[in-house]
Design a protein around this motif. Structure first.
Motif, PDB file in Angstrom:
ATOM      1  N   ARG A  74       0.822  -1.215   0.000  1.00 23.97           N
ATOM      2  CA  ARG A  74       0.000   0.000   0.000  1.00 23.97           C
ATOM      3  C   ARG A  74       0.855   1.263   0.000  1.00 23.97           C
ATOM      4  O   ARG A  74       0.446   2.295  -0.548  1.00 23.97           O
ATOM      5  N   ARG A  75       2.044   1.195   0.594  1.00 25.99           N
ATOM      6  CA  ARG A  75       2.925   2.363   0.646  1.00 25.99           C
ATOM      7  C   ARG A  75       4.031   2.315  -0.404  1.00 25.99           C
ATOM      8  O   ARG A  75       4.849   3.242  -0.477  1.00 25.99           O
ATOM      9  N   GLY A  79       2.228   0.107  -5.675  1.00 32.83           N
ATOM     10  CA  GLY A  79       1.019  -0.202  -4.920  1.00 32.83           C
ATOM     11  C   GLY A  79       0.209   1.034  -4.579  1.00 32.83           C
ATOM     12  O   GLY A  79      -1.025   1.029  -4.660  1.00 32.83           O
ATOM     13  N   ALA A  80       0.897   2.115  -4.203  1.00 37.12           N
ATOM     14  CA  ALA A  80       0.196   3.360  -3.883  1.00 37.12           C
ATOM     15  C   ALA A  80      -0.481   3.930  -5.121  1.00 37.12           C
ATOM     16  O   ALA A  80      -1.612   4.435  -5.048  1.00 37.12           O
ATOM     17  N   TYR A  83      -3.606   1.885  -5.897  1.00 34.03           N
ATOM     18  CA  TYR A  83      -4.682   2.118  -4.943  1.00 34.03           C
ATOM     19  C   TYR A  83      -5.307   3.506  -5.128  1.00 34.03           C
ATOM     20  O   TYR A  83      -6.528   3.654  -5.116  1.00 34.03           O
ATOM     21  N   VAL A  89      -5.795  -3.132  -4.485  1.00 35.12           N
ATOM     22  CA  VAL A  89      -4.888  -3.496  -3.397  1.00 35.12           C
ATOM     23  C   VAL A  89      -4.401  -4.923  -3.648  1.00 35.12           C
ATOM     24  O   VAL A  89      -5.217  -5.837  -3.818  1.00 35.12           O
ATOM     25  N   SER A  91      -1.347  -6.291  -1.823  1.00 36.34           N
ATOM     26  CA  SER A  91      -0.743  -6.867  -0.619  1.00 36.34           C
ATOM     27  C   SER A  91      -1.822  -7.414   0.307  1.00 36.34           C
ATOM     28  O   SER A  91      -2.872  -6.790   0.518  1.00 36.34           O
TER      29      SER A  91
END
Length: 232
Positions: A74-75, A79-80, A83, A89, A91
């Motif tokens: 997410r970070r 991934g960011a 999202y 998402v 992970s």
């Protein structure tokens, strides 16, 4: 099977099949393209691309999973972006497990397809070119049909690798029952709890049965494709 396995065990089997099939199908278009580039392409950085493709085979699976977590978490940068812009998402989701399995199985798929393409007589492709076919049409009408046995073998290898993947998957998406707990993760969980030997044995037998069925299907499809190519 539903009477022999518990609901949680059946969920792990079903999830493994979904994850492995998704990983195989998602890898196929890119796998064919990369295999063709490595087999027929002439460009700067070809050796670098070859090394990157085979890197998951050399690195420990946990390292590959950690790299995926850094990049697709997410970070993470990718991934960011996924999202924020698409609400995706990866992970700690089953889709992330499919991604990890696809990354681990991708080198095996590419290698099988590449060897199949390299075995094709270049004169057949050159003949299509002299008849006015461009590169894409030559690939679609000559190269692709002739390398179908390699594509089938690559798909089965990728599927089998995905079915047995553990290190990268558990590092990237953890071991969440019903969400990311595939067959290897479930077997590992059973081995860590008292009295879990029976469950581990049941899932092990299921894994063996699926692997044997995959190999049988691979051999059958390869024979069917080979006969059609020989007839044509």
């Amino acid at each position: 099977m539903s009477d022999w396995l518990t609901p949680d065990e059946w969920t792990a089997v079903r999830l493994s099949l979904i994850v492995s099939t998704t990983a195989m199908l998602a890898s196929l278009p890119l796998g064919i393209a990369v295999a063709w580039l490595l087999a027929r392409g002439r460009f700067w950085g070809k050796s670098v691309l070859d090394a990157l493709v085979h890197l998951p085979l050399i690195l420990p699976p946990v390292v590959t999973g950690y790299i995926l977590l850094i990049g697709f978490g997410r970070r993470g940068p990718i991934g960011a972006f996924l999202y924020d812009w698409f609400g995706i998402v990866l992970s700690f989701r089953w889709t992330g497990a499919a991604l990890a399995c696809a990354v681990m199985g991708f080198p095996l798929m590419v290698r099988a397809i590449r060897l199949s393409i390299e075995a094709i007589d270049r004169k057949l492709e050159d003949a299509a070119g002299t008849l006015g076919a461009n590169r894409f049409w030559t690939f679609a009408t000559v190269t692709l049909p002739l390398c179908l046995p390699g594509i089938v073998a690559g798909m089965i290898l990728c599927f089998a690798k995905a079915m047995g993947e553990f290190g990268a998957t558990i590092t990237f998406v953890s071991n969440i029952p019903g969400e990311t707990q595939t067959l290897p993760s479930a077997i590992y969980t059973f081995t860590q709890v008292p009295g879990g030997d029976a469950g581990a044995l049941r899932l092990t037998l299921i894994s063996i049965a699926i692997s044997v069925a995959a190999l049988f299907c691979s051999e059958l499809l390869a024979r069917i494709v080979g006969r059609r190519i020989a007839v044509s």
